[in-house]
Design an enzyme around this catalytic site. Structure first.
Site, PDB file in Angstrom:
ATOM      1  N   GLU A  46      27.203 110.858  32.413  1.00 20.64           N
ATOM      2  CA  GLU A  46      27.404 109.950  33.538  1.00 20.64           C
ATOM      3  C   GLU A  46      27.114 110.653  34.858  1.00 20.64           C
ATOM      4  O   GLU A  46      27.439 111.818  35.021  1.00 20.64           O
ATOM      5  CB  GLU A  46      28.870 109.540  33.609  1.00 20.64           C
ATOM      6  CG  GLU A  46      29.387 108.823  32.417  1.00 20.64           C
ATOM      7  CD  GLU A  46      30.894 108.617  32.540  1.00 20.64           C
ATOM      8  OE1 GLU A  46      31.535 108.427  31.507  1.00 20.64           O
ATOM      9  OE2 GLU A  46      31.413 108.664  33.664  1.00 20.64           O
ATOM     10  N   CYS A  58      27.887 112.876  42.113  1.00 15.88           N
ATOM     11  CA  CYS A  58      28.823 113.585  41.237  1.00 15.88           C
ATOM     12  C   CYS A  58      28.142 113.746  39.881  1.00 15.88           C
ATOM     13  O   CYS A  58      27.788 112.762  39.238  1.00 15.88           O
ATOM     14  CB  CYS A  58      30.097 112.753  41.121  1.00 15.88           C
ATOM     15  SG  CYS A  58      31.298 113.441  39.993  1.00 15.88           S
ATOM     16  N   CYS A  87      34.423 117.615  27.089  1.00 19.85           N
ATOM     17  CA  CYS A  87      35.143 118.684  27.790  1.00 19.85           C
ATOM     18  C   CYS A  87      36.267 119.192  26.896  1.00 19.85           C
ATOM     19  O   CYS A  87      36.899 118.417  26.189  1.00 19.85           O
ATOM     20  CB  CYS A  87      35.728 118.140  29.099  1.00 19.85           C
ATOM     21  SG  CYS A  87      36.545 119.414  30.098  1.00 19.85           S
ATOM     22  N   CYS A 117      42.923 118.324  29.968  1.00 20.90           N
ATOM     23  CA  CYS A 117      43.846 117.860  31.007  1.00 20.90           C
ATOM     24  C   CYS A 117      44.385 116.490  30.584  1.00 20.90           C
ATOM     25  O   CYS A 117      43.616 115.616  30.175  1.00 20.90           O
ATOM     26  CB  CYS A 117      43.151 117.766  32.359  1.00 20.90           C
ATOM     27  SG  CYS A 117      42.529 119.366  32.920  1.00 20.90           S
ATOM     28  N   CYS A 135      43.024 113.017  32.180  1.00 24.81           N
ATOM     29  CA  CYS A 135      41.587 112.843  32.408  1.00 24.81           C
ATOM     30  C   CYS A 135      40.893 112.166  31.226  1.00 24.81           C
ATOM     31  O   CYS A 135      41.172 112.485  30.071  1.00 24.81           O
ATOM     32  CB  CYS A 135      40.960 114.222  32.652  1.00 24.81           C
ATOM     33  SG  CYS A 135      39.189 114.171  32.945  1.00 24.81           S
ATOM     34  N   CYS A 175      35.759 110.130  36.088  1.00 28.34           N
ATOM     35  CA  CYS A 175      34.883 110.841  35.177  1.00 28.34           C
ATOM     36  C   CYS A 175      35.225 110.538  33.721  1.00 28.34           C
ATOM     37  O   CYS A 175      36.367 110.495  33.333  1.00 28.34           O
ATOM     38  CB  CYS A 175      34.917 112.339  35.452  1.00 28.34           C
ATOM     39  SG  CYS A 175      36.544 112.998  35.697  1.00 28.34           S
TER      40      CYS A 175
HETATM   41  N1  SAH Z   1      36.587 120.284  35.210  1.00 25.79           N
HETATM   42  C1  SAH Z   1      36.407 120.290  36.625  1.00 25.79           C
HETATM   43  C2  SAH Z   1      35.500 119.215  37.154  1.00 25.79           C
HETATM   44  C3  SAH Z   1      35.595 117.857  36.550  1.00 25.79           C
HETATM   45  S1  SAH Z   1      37.005 116.883  36.933  1.00 25.79           S
HETATM   46  C4  SAH Z   1      37.734 120.276  37.313  1.00 25.79           C
HETATM   47  O1  SAH Z   1      38.758 120.224  36.647  1.00 25.79           O
HETATM   48  O2  SAH Z   1      37.772 120.376  38.531  1.00 25.79           O
HETATM   49  C5  SAH Z   1      36.770 116.465  38.614  1.00 25.79           C
HETATM   50  C6  SAH Z   1      38.048 116.041  39.308  1.00 25.79           C
HETATM   51  O3  SAH Z   1      38.454 114.721  38.921  1.00 25.79           O
HETATM   52  C7  SAH Z   1      39.203 116.960  38.989  1.00 25.79           C
HETATM   53  O4  SAH Z   1      39.969 117.243  40.106  1.00 25.79           O
HETATM   54  C8  SAH Z   1      39.962 116.111  37.993  1.00 25.79           C
HETATM   55  O5  SAH Z   1      41.232 116.571  37.852  1.00 25.79           O
HETATM   56  C9  SAH Z   1      39.815 114.732  38.593  1.00 25.79           C
HETATM   57  N2  SAH Z   1      40.168 113.634  37.698  1.00 25.79           N
HETATM   58  C10 SAH Z   1      40.126 113.615  36.362  1.00 25.79           C
HETATM   59  N3  SAH Z   1      40.545 112.433  35.887  1.00 25.79           N
HETATM   60  C11 SAH Z   1      40.856 111.689  36.959  1.00 25.79           C
HETATM   61  C12 SAH Z   1      41.351 110.359  37.106  1.00 25.79           C
HETATM   62  N4  SAH Z   1      41.593 109.586  36.072  1.00 25.79           N
HETATM   63  N5  SAH Z   1      41.572 109.920  38.375  1.00 25.79           N
HETATM   64  C13 SAH Z   1      41.303 110.692  39.450  1.00 25.79           C
HETATM   65  N6  SAH Z   1      40.817 111.946  39.362  1.00 25.79           N
HETATM   66  C14 SAH Z   1      40.601 112.444  38.122  1.00 25.79           C
END
Ligand code: SAH
Length: 345
Positions: free
Chosen positions: A90, A103, A110, A114, A117, A334
């Protein structure tokens, strides 16, 4: 046969020289690829026939195949594209008053796990090559060409952990930053990590002007380890230590991303702890509204409460911003579009 976007300028130059060609050819090819957006080597009309034939023998210029495109009322565009091996990635374009920000995805799936996410719903199957990340920017640039605009910013904040694909990500940054290519300024390129400390140290030692963003999301180890498993390997003391070194060595401001999760990390004690971590650093905190992923059960903080959090944090001496939500109506968080496409959401 290699994908030509996979080569940095210097690597392409090595190849050009090895063919017995002059190095100004590298500049021409790069300009054709990235500034004139060539889609076939035959379009490179100031190259000799011999050079075009050589390019065709060694490289392909295979664009991503667009599978799905969604456009939001606020101008956000989200593309789901297929790579040559069928993997789906994406890419999102967000329109800000300061420019057009893309982005990009850095891995297929991944492994960071987390808990909030959507990307982690699909395990990592492989790293993207640098060219596959470049191709995502080029696909959006071609969209913007229709309006005579350019990609001004890139954030590596799509699916994947960029520092788990460190070398390709650095090569990607150098490629889109190159003067003879897209020439996106280093300070307009941001890599975001969940906190892989050894790679943060490597990044510090590169002494570049690229921006570093850290997904913090919790201001104490107990909570952060629950939300983000990476914290069990690299707890906050190690993370903050590496960041202070980075900041001092490079004189660069760090962005901390902090998603506001209702009743999880949005209490007064969290503001206090967050201020304790960040105050005094050359940094600011970007407060992010949560884009709800139904599977995970976390809730969004309402706007008034987010504003209260912002006010209190500011009063505690921390610079912060409250990010507006983009493209919530098109699953722009994402991993959401891909997970839905594959029936995982
Ligand atoms: N792995 C990297 C980059 C990808 S995530 C990182 O952790 O920074 C990019 C950002 O989007 C991160 O800050 C992540 O925590 C956030 N993110 C993930 N899921 C999300 C969601 N459902 N709503 C808002 N931000 C989210």
């Amino acid at each position: 046969m290699r994908f030509i976007y996979d080569l940095t300028y210097d690597e392409l130059n090595v190849w050009v020289l090895a063919q017995g060609q002059k190095s100004y050819r590298t500049k021409q090819i790069y300009q054709w690829l990235y500034q004139k957006r060539a889609t076939a080597f035959e379009q490179m009309t100031d190259l000799s026939k011999e050079m075009v034939a050589l390019l065709n023998t060694h490289f392909h210029l295979n664009p991503l195949q667009l599978v799905k495109r969604q456009e939001s009322s606020d101008g956000t565009i989200k593309c789901l594209s297929k790579l040559t091996d069928g993997s789906l990635v994406e890419t999102v374009l967000m329109i800000y008053d300061y420019g057009n920000s893309v982005c990009v995805t850095s891995q297929v799936g991944c492994n960071m796990g987390c808990t909030f996410c959507a990307s982690g719903l699909i395990k990592k199957s492989r790293d993207l090559t640098s060219g596959e990340i470049v191709a995502q920017v080029m696909a959006i640039q071609r969209e913007l060409d229709k309006k005579g605009e350019r990609v001004s910013h890139v954030v590596i904040m799509g699916a994947g952990e960029p520092f788990d694909n460190y070398h390709n990500v650095m090569r990607f940054l150098r490629t889109v930053n190159h003067d003879h290519g897209l020439a996106i300024g280093a300070r307009h390129l941001t890599v975001s990590t969940c906190g892989i400390v050894p790679r943060i140290k490597d990044f510090a030692n590169e002494h570049t002007q690229f921006n570093l963003a850290i997904s913090l999301h919790a201001p104490n180890d107990e909570l952060r380890s629950r939300l983000m498993p990476i914290n069990r390997a690299y707890p906050l003391s190690e993370l903050m230590g590496a960041l202070k070194d980075y900041s001092e060595q490079n004189n660069r401001r760090i962005t901390f991303e902090y998603i506001l999760l209702k009743d999880v990390n949005d209490q007064d004690e969290h503001i206090k702890q967050l201020a304790g971590l960040v105050r005094g650093m050359n940094a600011y905190v970007n407060l992010i509204p949560y884009n709800v992923v139904d599977e995970h059960g976390f809730k969004q903080v309402d706007f008034a409460s987010a504003l209260r959090f912002y006010d209190k944090l500011t009063k505690s001496g921390v610079k912060c911003t409250l990010r507006q939500e983009h493209g919530a109506d098109i699953d722009a968080a994402c991993g959401q579009l891909r997970a839905k496409h594959e029936g995982k959401l």
